[in-house]
Scaffold this motif. Structure first.
Motif, PDB file in Angstrom:
ATOM      1  N   ALA A 271     -52.014 -30.980  -8.378  1.00 41.63           N
ATOM      2  CA  ALA A 271     -51.969 -32.047  -7.383  1.00 41.63           C
ATOM      3  C   ALA A 271     -51.503 -33.360  -7.994  1.00 41.63           C
ATOM      4  CB  ALA A 271     -53.335 -32.229  -6.732  1.00 41.63           C
ATOM      5  N   PHE A 274     -47.460 -32.372  -9.199  1.00 43.18           N
ATOM      6  CA  PHE A 274     -46.487 -32.186  -8.126  1.00 43.18           C
ATOM      7  C   PHE A 274     -45.836 -33.493  -7.668  1.00 43.18           C
ATOM      8  CE2 PHE A 274     -45.380 -31.581  -3.626  1.00 43.18           C
ATOM      9  CZ  PHE A 274     -44.502 -30.517  -3.731  1.00 43.18           C
ATOM     10  N   PRO A 275     -46.631 -34.515  -7.302  1.00 46.13           N
ATOM     11  CA  PRO A 275     -45.959 -35.769  -6.915  1.00 46.13           C
ATOM     12  C   PRO A 275     -45.170 -36.410  -8.053  1.00 46.13           C
ATOM     13  CG  PRO A 275     -48.351 -36.019  -6.824  1.00 46.13           C
ATOM     14  CD  PRO A 275     -48.075 -34.584  -7.062  1.00 46.13           C
ATOM     15  N   ILE A 308     -36.671 -24.589  -6.934  1.00 45.02           N
ATOM     16  CA  ILE A 308     -37.463 -23.351  -6.816  1.00 45.02           C
ATOM     17  C   ILE A 308     -38.881 -23.604  -7.354  1.00 45.02           C
ATOM     18  CG2 ILE A 308     -37.677 -20.980  -7.665  1.00 45.02           C
ATOM     19  CD1 ILE A 308     -34.549 -20.902  -7.609  1.00 45.02           C
ATOM     20  N   TRP A 310     -40.373 -26.395  -7.470  1.00 46.40           N
ATOM     21  CA  TRP A 310     -41.024 -27.279  -6.501  1.00 46.40           C
ATOM     22  C   TRP A 310     -41.550 -26.474  -5.318  1.00 46.40           C
ATOM     23  CZ3 TRP A 310     -39.863 -29.321  -1.507  1.00 46.40           C
ATOM     24  CH2 TRP A 310     -40.487 -30.538  -1.214  1.00 46.40           C
ATOM     25  N   PHE A 311     -40.754 -25.503  -4.862  1.00 46.71           N
ATOM     26  CA  PHE A 311     -41.172 -24.617  -3.769  1.00 46.71           C
ATOM     27  C   PHE A 311     -42.463 -23.881  -4.137  1.00 46.71           C
ATOM     28  CE2 PHE A 311     -37.106 -23.457  -1.163  1.00 46.71           C
ATOM     29  CZ  PHE A 311     -37.068 -24.745  -0.693  1.00 46.71           C
ATOM     30  N   ALA A 314     -45.317 -26.245  -4.149  1.00 45.73           N
ATOM     31  CA  ALA A 314     -45.582 -26.636  -2.754  1.00 45.73           C
ATOM     32  C   ALA A 314     -46.333 -25.501  -2.069  1.00 45.73           C
ATOM     33  CB  ALA A 314     -44.274 -26.928  -2.030  1.00 45.73           C
ATOM     34  N   PHE A 315     -45.946 -24.268  -2.370  1.00 46.36           N
ATOM     35  CA  PHE A 315     -46.615 -23.112  -1.798  1.00 46.36           C
ATOM     36  C   PHE A 315     -48.076 -23.071  -2.253  1.00 46.36           C
ATOM     37  CE2 PHE A 315     -47.867 -18.616  -2.311  1.00 46.36           C
ATOM     38  CZ  PHE A 315     -47.902 -18.281  -0.971  1.00 46.36           C
ATOM     39  N   LEU A 317     -49.976 -25.567  -3.131  1.00 47.67           N
ATOM     40  CA  LEU A 317     -50.755 -26.616  -2.459  1.00 47.67           C
ATOM     41  C   LEU A 317     -51.014 -26.264  -1.002  1.00 47.67           C
ATOM     42  CD1 LEU A 317     -48.916 -29.627  -4.076  1.00 47.67           C
ATOM     43  CD2 LEU A 317     -51.315 -29.012  -4.426  1.00 47.67           C
ATOM     44  N   HIS A 318     -49.989 -25.729  -0.324  1.00 45.03           N
ATOM     45  CA  HIS A 318     -50.173 -25.391   1.091  1.00 45.03           C
ATOM     46  C   HIS A 318     -51.137 -24.228   1.257  1.00 45.03           C
ATOM     47  CE1 HIS A 318     -46.619 -27.923   1.650  1.00 45.03           C
ATOM     48  NE2 HIS A 318     -47.033 -28.058   2.888  1.00 45.03           N
TER      49      HIS A 318
END
Lengths: 359, 478
Positions: A271, A274-275, A308, A310-311, A314-315, A317-318
């Motif tokens: 977390a 990522f940013p 990729i 980042w994806f 992102a996955f 975190l989601h």
């Protein structure tokens, strides 16, 4: 003293601290732990000095702005900086959580990177900057990318530990997944160690030599016997790790590290990473590319692979925030994400061609 | 989320787009096809990729695989219709997912915090109780001050029996941060689309002194600029004696309707912008038009007679004091020898200039060879005469990337929103707190309950601090 002396010192200290952290994990002797931490701190301090000295050397040589002389311009320097970030984050966590057992999982990543520097024979010379790199974005883009990479590396370690703690049966997917990952890690480290022992005298060359030396003492050996033996040993190692993986669980349990703490730590590293990665790696990278190449996004392999990566995060975190994934499933995604990081960082430069060829 | 599965066709489509599974599948397909795009080099001559495919799949099938991939658009896949379609599907999924979840989030954002029964406080994620001596109004005062200091604006509600409850929340809007991030992705995609529809990417190569009113998308497709651009001068600077360029610059002039309207020196990382078109310094070289190049040679005989001459290509000269004639036959800006010893030019930049001179005496050929500017040992002739290759003044050209992208500001704007959205999403949280103050026998019982949707540990620290302040209240502690 010049920067290479300090770099040498830090390498020795990190290798010793890795060995000691592993002993600490195995024997649970507090004194060993304290010495391990001392070595880690010594390594970190001398590495800090080394980076500062190199910055100064570069500044003196380059006749350019001080901020532009940040030693972050090639694969060697970026790896060094990655290790520095990794150890910094690790030491913060060790002091905050008052727990050293992560050390045995984090320092090998650092040593793996150091071993890689050594056997790949990549150029350590201070090279003057090509025009495209003469930009103030260099510092922000590279530094933030590597801070994120270091955080992802930690999440990889904690994710792996979390998997070790959470798995029960040898035939469950998560168990097979983590034993396989750990095996690949151990085998790569071992193979690189062999390369180092065998080729240390000829390490003089450039980054192309990666192709000529990596794994040449084992898997890619000229002798079919050595190569076959390496594969056989690898399979044996994988099997042993799979068969006796549970003993690792007992060791980690002995340190009162709960899966919840590890899970939380994994999440926090991602977390935060990522940013930082989005801003420093992708956005700053795009702005810089726009200024230097006239295109903010060209689907260059480096860009595509960071997307990729980042994806995947992102996955992670989601899946966690929306679907409430925790524990095993989330940890597997975190471990997987770091593989993408390694590929974005090293694989792209070694195997694919593109504009972004500095490291 | 929908409470019941939609029955009409549109409902079904909506539900599909709103499902996380669908989003993940799109994510995965984009990621996997992108990987193919990084292995197959994009927009290059076929041979390069056939070599790669041969390595991966063997010689017999490589051409077939190439043809299949080519037909599927993989050789320029990021611009192929199906990849753009995937990105659009991704955008739609993002929009629909967001709309689908919006009501719930808005409820959480807008619903004001209200007092809750004290029993429920014990079930909150962060909780704390303490018994102290003192008077309710004093304790209330202390609690209010502490809450305000922490950035809350507490409300108050009586709970009967002289007790009261203070409650407050902050950062409720931070729950919308994730929407900001999602919107920013859409903004960036929109900017990208606008750029690719209404902009262009081209290339322009200008010799020093040359003017152009077009750029080139590819060698046969000129794009009019709407003005003229002239390269007045070009310089390249090296690091010491090395091949490594330190900097290269072009002095450009923009001419509109016959008038000079702008002058700027561009270099890498510092482009020129005019009427929405940007010129980026990207490469350079020595013009192949060697007719105008001038050599600077110092020719000396073995007995010390010397002269400096400035011949051009194909010119002849005589070594002073002898009857030996040199004939300048070839020039290369960057000469190298292949393993068989054949000479070839490896770059268009002046990296290793060399000239081939043939010497004759009285009509018979004596000797010939390459003279390198950088290697003095190539300057000495077998008979002791000497030709020093001092310099070559050739027309250099500047290579520029020419771009028009009306979408770039939208992309930048999207990036700013994204940074903001990420900051809010990851570093701010919706925090709620209730402080219940009630009489319990002779003492006062304070129950604190709190929740935070993110970074709970930091908030827990704050609650600890609040409890300490209350514990050490005006009347002393227990």
């Amino acid at each position: 003293m010049d920067s290479s002396t300090f770099f040498g010192l830090s390498t020795v200290a990190y290798v010793l601290s890795m060995i000691l952290y592993i002993f600490y994990l195995a024997f649970r002797n507090n004194q060993i732990g304290i010495i391990a931490t001392t070595f880690a701190i010594t390594g970190f301090l001398s590495q800090t000095l080394a980076i500062a000295t190199r910055w100064k050397e570069f500044y003196d040589l380059g006749q350019m702005g001080f901020l532009r002389a940040a030693p972050l311009t090639n694969l060697y320097e970026s790896l060094i900086f990655f290790i520095w970030c990794l150890m910094l984050v690790y030491l913060i966590i060790e002091f905050k959580y008052r727990n050293r057992s992560f050390g045995a999982f984090v320092t090998p990543v650092a040593v793996l990177a150091l071993a890689y520097i050594d056997i790949s024979g990549m150029s350590r010379n201070i090279q003057p900057l090509v025009p495209a790199l003469q930009s103030n974005w260099l510092l922000a883009h590279v530094m933030m990318s590597f801070i994120a990479y270091a955080l992802f590396a930690i999440s990889f370690s904690t994710g792996l530990m979390c998997l070790i703690l959470r798995t029960e049966r040898r035939n469950e997917t998560a168990y097979i997944f983590w034993t396989l990952m750990l095996s690949v890690f151990v085998i790569t480290l071992g193979a690189m160690g062999l390369d180092f022992l065998k080729f240390k005298l000829v390490v003089t060359g450039q980054e192309e030599l990666i192709h000529n030396y990596l794994f040449k003492a084992s898997f890619r050996s000229g002798s079919a016997l050595v190569s076959a033996l390496s594969w056989a040993i690898s399979i044996a190692v994988t099997f042993l790790i799979w068969r006796f993986g549970h003993s690792l669980k007992k060791i980690i349990e002995g340190f009162h590290l709960s899966a919840e703490i590890l899970d939380d730590l994994t999440y926090r590293c991602i977390a935060t990473g990522f940013p930082v990665f989005t801003l420093g790696g992708l956005i700053f990278g795009a702005i810089w590319a726009d200024q230097a190449w006239g295109k903010y996004w060209t689907w260059d392999p480096k860009e595509t692979w960071s997307l990729i990566t980042w994806f995947i995060y992102a996955f992670y975190l989601h899946s966690r925030l929306i679907k409430g994934w925790k524990g095993k499933k989330a940890a597997m995604v975190a471990v997987f994400g770091f593989l993408a990081v390694i590929f974005t960082y090293l694989g792209v430069n070694l195997l694919l061609s593109g504009l972004h060829s500095y490291g | 989320m929908k409470k019941e599965k939609g029955s009409t066709f549109i409902d079904k489509i909506w539900d599909m787009f709103a499902s996380v599974k669908f989003a993940v599948i799109i994510f995965a397909v984009i990621a996997l096809t992108s990987i193919v795009g990084t292995i197959v080099e994009q927009q290059v001559e076929p041979e390069k990729n056939i070599v790669v495919l041969t390595k991966l799949f063997g010689e017999s099938v490589a051409p077939d695989i190439y043809n299949i991939l080519f037909k599927l658009g993989f050789m320029n896949m990021y611009h192929s219709w199906w990849f753009v379609a995937l990105l659009l599907l991704f955008a739609s999924s993002l929009i629909i997912c967001s709309i689908d979840r919006l009501p719930r989030i808005l409820k959480l954002v807008n619903e004001p915090i209200h007092p809750i029964p004290v029993e429920h406080l014990g079930k909150m994620t962060i909780k704390k109780t303490l018994d102290i001596r003192g008077k309710i109004p004093d304790i209330k005062q202390t609690a209010e001050t502490a809450l305000k200091a922490a950035g809350f604006k507490p409300s108050e509600a009586p709970t009967g029996n002289g007790g009261l409850q203070l409650y407050a929340e902050k950062g409720n809007l931070s729950r919308l941060g994730v929407y900001l991030t999602h919107i920013s992705i859409l903004v960036i995609l929109t900017g990208g689309m606008i750029g690719s529809f209404f902009g262009f990417n081209g290339y322009l190569q200008l010799n020093e002194g040359e003017t152009s009113s077009v750029a080139y998308k590819d060698p046969t497709t000129p794009i009019p600029l709407g003005f003229e651009i002239r390269c007045d001068n070009f310089e390249v600077y090296f690091y010491g004696d090395s091949d490594m360029p330190k900097d290269y610059k072009s002095w450009l002039t923009v001419i509109k309707n016959g008038k000079e309207v702008m002058k700027k020196t561009i270099e890498v990382n510092d482009p020129l912008k005019y009427e929405g078109i940007t010129f980026y310094q990207s490469s350079y070289g020595t013009g192949m038009d060697t007719d105008s190049g001038i050599f600077v040679l110092r020719v000396s005989s073995k007995d010390g007679k010397s002269a400096e001459i400035n011949p051009m290509l194909n010119d002849k000269f005589t070594i002073p004091g002898t009857s030996i004639t040199g004939h300048i036959k070839y020039f290369s800006p960057a000469l190298a020898l292949d393993p068989e010893g054949r000479a070839y030019t490896y770059a268009q930049q002046m990296l290793n200039p060399a000239t081939y001179i043939e010497f004759t005496e009285a009509g018979t050929q004596k000797y010939s060879g390459w003279f390198f500017r950088r290697y003095p040992n190539t300057w000495i002739l077998p008979d002791g005469n000497k030709v020093e290759f001092v310099n070559y003044w050739g027309v250099e050209y500047t290579g520029m990337q020419v771009r028009k992208d009306p979408g770039v500001f939208i992309v930048y704007f999207g990036c700013i929103i994204m940074a903001l959205g990420l900051y809010i999403t990851f570093f701010m949280s919706h925090r709620r707190i209730w402080v219940d103050i009630a009489r319990k026998n002779d003492n006062i019982k304070i129950s604190i309950g709190a929740s935070a949707n993110k970074n709970r540990a930091a908030f827990e620290g704050k609650i600890e601090k609040l409890a300490r302040i209350l514990g050490a209240g005006p009347e002393g502690k227990k």
